[in-house]
Write a protein that holds these residues in place. Structure first.
Motif, PDB file in Angstrom:
ATOM      1  N   LYS A   1       2.406  -7.520   5.324  1.00  0.00           N
ATOM      2  CA  LYS A   1       2.149  -6.461   4.346  1.00  0.00           C
ATOM      3  C   LYS A   1       2.816  -5.174   4.810  1.00  0.00           C
ATOM      4  O   LYS A   1       2.839  -4.871   6.003  1.00  0.00           O
ATOM      5  CB  LYS A   1       0.643  -6.250   4.156  1.00  0.00           C
ATOM      6  N   TYR A   2       3.329  -4.430   3.858  1.00  0.00           N
ATOM      7  CA  TYR A   2       4.072  -3.206   4.159  1.00  0.00           C
ATOM      8  C   TYR A   2       3.396  -2.016   3.494  1.00  0.00           C
ATOM      9  O   TYR A   2       2.794  -2.134   2.422  1.00  0.00           O
ATOM     10  CB  TYR A   2       5.522  -3.327   3.666  1.00  0.00           C
ATOM     11  N   VAL A   3       3.528  -0.868   4.155  1.00  0.00           N
ATOM     12  CA  VAL A   3       2.943   0.363   3.645  1.00  0.00           C
ATOM     13  C   VAL A   3       4.048   1.401   3.518  1.00  0.00           C
ATOM     14  O   VAL A   3       4.892   1.550   4.411  1.00  0.00           O
ATOM     15  CB  VAL A   3       1.816   0.860   4.585  1.00  0.00           C
ATOM     16  N   ASP A   4       4.074   2.068   2.383  1.00  0.00           N
ATOM     17  CA  ASP A   4       5.056   3.118   2.106  1.00  0.00           C
ATOM     18  C   ASP A   4       4.438   4.461   2.463  1.00  0.00           C
ATOM     19  O   ASP A   4       3.504   4.920   1.802  1.00  0.00           O
ATOM     20  CB  ASP A   4       5.461   3.075   0.634  1.00  0.00           C
TER      21      ASP A   4
ATOM     22  N   VAL B   1       0.864  -1.182   0.000  1.00  0.00           N
ATOM     23  CA  VAL B   1       0.000   0.000   0.000  1.00  0.00           C
ATOM     24  C   VAL B   1       0.897   1.228   0.000  1.00  0.00           C
ATOM     25  O   VAL B   1       1.967   1.235   0.630  1.00  0.00           O
ATOM     26  CB  VAL B   1      -0.940   0.025   1.228  1.00  0.00           C
ATOM     27  N   TYR B   2       0.465   2.252  -0.705  1.00  0.00           N
ATOM     28  CA  TYR B   2       1.173   3.536  -0.738  1.00  0.00           C
ATOM     29  C   TYR B   2       0.307   4.605  -0.078  1.00  0.00           C
ATOM     30  O   TYR B   2      -0.903   4.657  -0.301  1.00  0.00           O
ATOM     31  CB  TYR B   2       1.484   3.957  -2.171  1.00  0.00           C
TER      32      TYR B   2
ATOM     33  N   MET C   1      -4.338   4.666   9.119  1.00  0.00           N
ATOM     34  CA  MET C   1      -3.688   5.952   8.867  1.00  0.00           C
ATOM     35  C   MET C   1      -4.486   7.122   9.446  1.00  0.00           C
ATOM     36  O   MET C   1      -3.906   8.127   9.859  1.00  0.00           O
ATOM     37  CB  MET C   1      -3.495   6.147   7.356  1.00  0.00           C
ATOM     38  N   ASP C   2      -5.799   7.002   9.467  1.00  0.00           N
ATOM     39  CA  ASP C   2      -6.608   8.045  10.077  1.00  0.00           C
ATOM     40  C   ASP C   2      -6.352   8.123  11.576  1.00  0.00           C
ATOM     41  O   ASP C   2      -6.312   9.218  12.152  1.00  0.00           O
ATOM     42  CB  ASP C   2      -8.094   7.770   9.796  1.00  0.00           C
ATOM     43  N   HIS C   3      -6.143   6.961  12.214  1.00  0.00           N
ATOM     44  CA  HIS C   3      -5.843   6.951  13.648  1.00  0.00           C
ATOM     45  C   HIS C   3      -4.427   7.449  13.909  1.00  0.00           C
ATOM     46  O   HIS C   3      -4.171   8.102  14.929  1.00  0.00           O
ATOM     47  CB  HIS C   3      -6.013   5.528  14.188  1.00  0.00           C
ATOM     48  N   GLN C   4      -3.511   7.167  12.994  1.00  0.00           N
ATOM     49  CA  GLN C   4      -2.110   7.554  13.172  1.00  0.00           C
ATOM     50  C   GLN C   4      -1.766   8.797  12.335  1.00  0.00           C
ATOM     51  O   GLN C   4      -0.661   8.916  11.815  1.00  0.00           O
ATOM     52  CB  GLN C   4      -1.188   6.393  12.763  1.00  0.00           C
TER      53      GLN C   4
ATOM     54  N   ILE D   1      -3.469  10.464   0.170  1.00  0.00           N
ATOM     55  CA  ILE D   1      -4.076   9.549  -0.790  1.00  0.00           C
ATOM     56  C   ILE D   1      -3.523   8.146  -0.531  1.00  0.00           C
ATOM     57  O   ILE D   1      -2.309   7.963  -0.422  1.00  0.00           O
ATOM     58  CB  ILE D   1      -3.782   9.970  -2.236  1.00  0.00           C
ATOM     59  N   ILE D   2      -4.404   7.172  -0.403  1.00  0.00           N
ATOM     60  CA  ILE D   2      -4.013   5.786  -0.157  1.00  0.00           C
ATOM     61  C   ILE D   2      -4.432   4.949  -1.361  1.00  0.00           C
ATOM     62  O   ILE D   2      -5.588   4.985  -1.780  1.00  0.00           O
ATOM     63  CB  ILE D   2      -4.685   5.243   1.125  1.00  0.00           C
ATOM     64  N   TYR D   3      -3.477   4.230  -1.929  1.00  0.00           N
ATOM     65  CA  TYR D   3      -3.799   3.360  -3.061  1.00  0.00           C
ATOM     66  C   TYR D   3      -2.979   2.086  -2.963  1.00  0.00           C
ATOM     67  O   TYR D   3      -1.924   2.032  -2.331  1.00  0.00           O
ATOM     68  CB  TYR D   3      -3.562   4.067  -4.400  1.00  0.00           C
TER      69      TYR D   3
END
Length: 533
Positions: A443-446, A326-327, A403-406, A336-338
Motif C-alpha cells: 500500500k502506498y501513501v501520497d 491513502v492521501y 504519520m503522527d509519529h513521522q 488531513i488523512i483520507y
C-alpha cells in the motif's frame, strides 16, 4: 506393544476462523487496485450488491428505514446468525456509503418562495408540458429514407448495439519474434536456410540474445557449423541492431558496426579488455593497446550510450502505475488523512432484490430454494460491506498513527524520518503486529514529500553520540545519497570518509554498514565514480 486400531474420543479447543474473519483478513491486505478487482467479481456474483451510478439522486430516507417499512429487515435478522450484527452493518452502510451530501437537498418550499419573489417569469418545466416533446422529437430516418447511411457498422455487417472504445481498434505492437520473422521473409534465404533462420529466431530471448548453441542447431538440421554461422550473420543485420548476439561484447560490436563506428581499437577493447573496461582501468588498456588514455575514455563514453538489451524495445509488457491507497494533505496547520476508496464509496445494497424477500414462506419447493438463496446472498452482501468498512477504519487508524509519529518527516523531508517498529504502531492502535503488517503490505501513501510505501516508514535505529535521538536507517541512507550527489567527481568520497562525515553529525555507523547501504542504493564504488578533468 501390539499395534491395533482403536476409537478414541478427544476433547480439545482450537481457534477456527469464520468465513467473515477470513474475508476480513483477505480484504485488509489488498491494495486499492486489487480491492476494486475483487469487488467487481463480487458484484457479478451477488445480486444484492450494486454501485450507485447516479450520485445526483437524493435518498430521502436511509435504506434500513425503507426495509423496516416493508417488514423485511426484522425477518431477515431472525433467520441469519446472531454474531453477524446486521443492524450495525446496515447503519454503517447507510452512514458511510451515502455519497449525496445533505446540503444538496433543497427545500421545495423555499424554492417556490424564491420563485415568487423573482421579477422574471420562469418558463414552465418539461414535466408540466410533456406534449411539447412531440413537436421537436423528429424521426430523421423518415425524413431521409433514400439518403446514404452515415452510421458505421462492424465488419460482419451486424450491429450488437454496444458501445466500443476506440482503444479496441488500435494496432497492437509487434513482438521481437514477429519483427525478425517478417524481415526473414524479405531476405534472400530460402529452403533449408530459411528454416534454419526461423529456428535461430525462435532461440532469441526477450532481451535480443541468442541462447541456443550453434552446434545444437547444426545437429538438428544435419548441416555444418559454418553454414549456421553464415545464416546467423544474416540475422544479426536485422533491426534492431545488436540482435542475435551471443554475449554483451558481441552485441555492442554489432551496434557499433551498424553505425559504422567499429574501429580496430573498439573491437580489440571489447573482445580482449572487457574486464578492465568495466572497472574503468583506462591506463592499463591504453598501455596494452599503445594509445592515449583520453582515447580509451572517449571510447568508454561512446559504449555507455549503446543499448545492452536491444530486444526490450519490442517488449509487450505494460507499465504498471502505482495508485495511492491513502492521501495525506496539509490543510493550514494540520494534516488531513483520507482513503482512496475509488468505487467503494458507491457500494450499496440493491433495494430492488428485496422484493424477493417480501414473499412469505411457501410450501412450494422452488420458491423455498429461491428464498434461501436470497437470504444467503443478502447475508454475504452485508458482511462484505461490513468488512469493507472495517478495512477502511483500520487503514486510516494505522496511517494516522504512522504519520503522527513521522510528523517531522511531513514537515522537513526524508532526512528526518524517525526509527519506527511494527510493535510501536501495534501498541498505539491496540492491534496485533501481524495486522499492522497486513495493512502496510503493498500500500502506498501520497504525502506532501512524495509517494511512499507504508513499509518505508518502518526502519531500524542507529546509535548516535552525545545521547541524542537515534537515527533511522532510512534517513541515514538518504544522507549517504546526498553526500555522494554533492561530492567532487575528481575526488569521490570513500566509504571510510562517508562514515567519518556521518560521525561528525552524531551518527555512529561502521564502514561496512556504509558499504551495505551504498550497495542497496546502487551507488558505484569510489574507483568507478572517479572522473578525469
Amino acid at each position: 506393544m501390539p499395534i491395533s486400531i482403536q476409537q478414541v474420543q478427544k476433547l480439545s479447543q482450537r481457534l477456527v476462523m469464520t468465513p467473515q474473519m477470513q474475508q476480513s483478513v483477505k480484504l485488509l491486505q489488498m491494495n486499492t487496485l486489487e480491492l476494486e478487482t475483487f469487488t467487481q467479481q463480487e458484484l457479478l456474483e451477488n445480486p444484492f450488491l450494486e454501485l450507485e451510478e447516479d450520485t445526483s439522486e437524493i435518498q430521502e430516507r436511509p435504506l434500513s428505514e425503507k426495509m423496516d417499512e416493508d417488514g423485511i429487515h426484522e425477518e431477515i435478522l431472525r433467520e441469519v446468525e446472531a454474531e453477524s450484527d446486521f443492524e450495525s452493518v446496515l447503519a454503517v452502510a447507510d452512514d458511510n456509503y451515502d455519497t449525496t451530501p445533505d446540503k444538496l437537498i433543497v427545500d421545495q418550499t423555499d424554492r417556490s418562495e424564491q420563485a415568487d419573489q423573482s421579477e422574471s417569469v420562469s418558463p414552465p418545466s418539461l414535466e408540466e408540458q410533456p406534449e411539447h416533446f412531440s413537436e421537436v422529437d423528429t424521426d430523421w430516418s423518415d425524413m431521409y429514407e433514400d439518403g446514404e447511411a452515415r452510421s458505421y457498422s462492424s465488419a460482419n455487417g451486424g450491429d450488437d448495439g454496444e458501445e466500443h472504445s476506440y482503444e479496441e481498434y488500435v494496432a497492437g505492437r509487434s513482438s521481437l519474434y514477429e519483427t525478425l520473422e517478417r524481415q526473414l521473409r524479405l531476405c534472400t534465404l530460402q529452403g533449408a536456410g530459411y528454416e534454419i533462420g526461423k529456428y535461430l529466431i525462435g532461440c532469441i530471448d526477450e532481451r535480443g540474445y541468442l541462447r541456443s548453441p550453434l552446434d545444437e542447431c547444426a545437429g538438428h538440421f544435419g548441416c555444418s557449423l559454418e553454414a549456421v554461422e553464415r545464416i546467423l550473420s544474416v540475422i544479426q543485420e536485422f533491426d534492431p541492431s545488436g540482435v542475435a548476439a551471443r554475449n554483451l561484447q558481441e552485441c555492442l560490436c554489432l551496434q557499433l558496426e551498424a553505425m559504422d563506428e567499429l574501429t580496430p581499437l573498439a573491437e580489440e577493447v571489447l573482445k580482449n579488455h572487457w574486464e578492465l573496461l568495466s572497472k574503468k582501468k583506462f591506463k592499463e588498456i591504453a598501455r596494452a593497446e599503445k594509445v592515449s588514455e583520453d582515447e580509451v575514455e572517449r571510447l568508454f563514453r561512446r559504449i555507455q550510450r549503446l543499448n545492452p538489451a536491444p530486444g526490450r524495445a519490442y517488449s509487450k509488457e505494460q507499465s504498471i502505475y502505482i495508485s495511492p491507497d491513502v492521501y495525506v494533505k496539509r490543510m493550514e496547520d494540520r494534516y488531513i488523512i483520507y482513503l482512496n476508496e475509488g468505487e467503494m464509496s458507491q457500494l450499496r445494497l440493491n433495494t430492488d432484490y428485496r422484493q424477493i424477500l417480501l414473499n412469505g414462506k411457501s410450501a412450494d419447493e422452488e420458491e423455498t430454494k429461491t428464498r434461501e438463496y436470497a437470504l444467503e446472498k443478502y447475508r454475504s452482501a452485508v458482511l462484505f460491506i461490513k468488512n469493507i468498512e472495517k478495512r477502511r477504519n483500520t487503514i486510516l487508524r494505522v496511517t494516522e498513527a504512522i504519520m503522527d509519529h513521522q510528523r517531522e518527516f511531513l514537515e522537513k523531508g526524508v532526512q528526518f524520518i524517525r526509527p519506527l517498529a511494527l510493535g510501536e504502531i501495534a501498541a498505539r492502535v491496540g492491534m496485533h503486529e501481524s495486522t499492522i503488517s497486513r495493512v502496510t503490505r503493498s500500500k502506498y501513501v501520497d504525502t506532501p514529500q512524495g509517494m511512499f510505501e507504508l513499509k518505508y516508514f518502518f526502519s531500524s535505529a542507529l546509535e548516535s553520540h552525545n545521547g541524542e535521538e537515534a537515527s533511522a536507517s532510512t534517513a541515514v541512507r538518504q544522507k549517504i545519497l546526498e553526500l555522494v550527489d554533492n561530492e567532487d567527481p575528481m575526488r569521490p568520497l570513500s566509504d571510510d570518509k562517508i562514515a567519518k562525515l556521518l560521525a561528525a553529525k552524531s551518527i555512529n555507523i561502521a564502514r561496512r554498514t556504509v558499504t551495505k547501504y551504498r550497495e542497496q542504493l546502487k551507488i558505484l564504488p569510489t574507483t568507478m565514480r572517479r572522473k578525469k578533468k
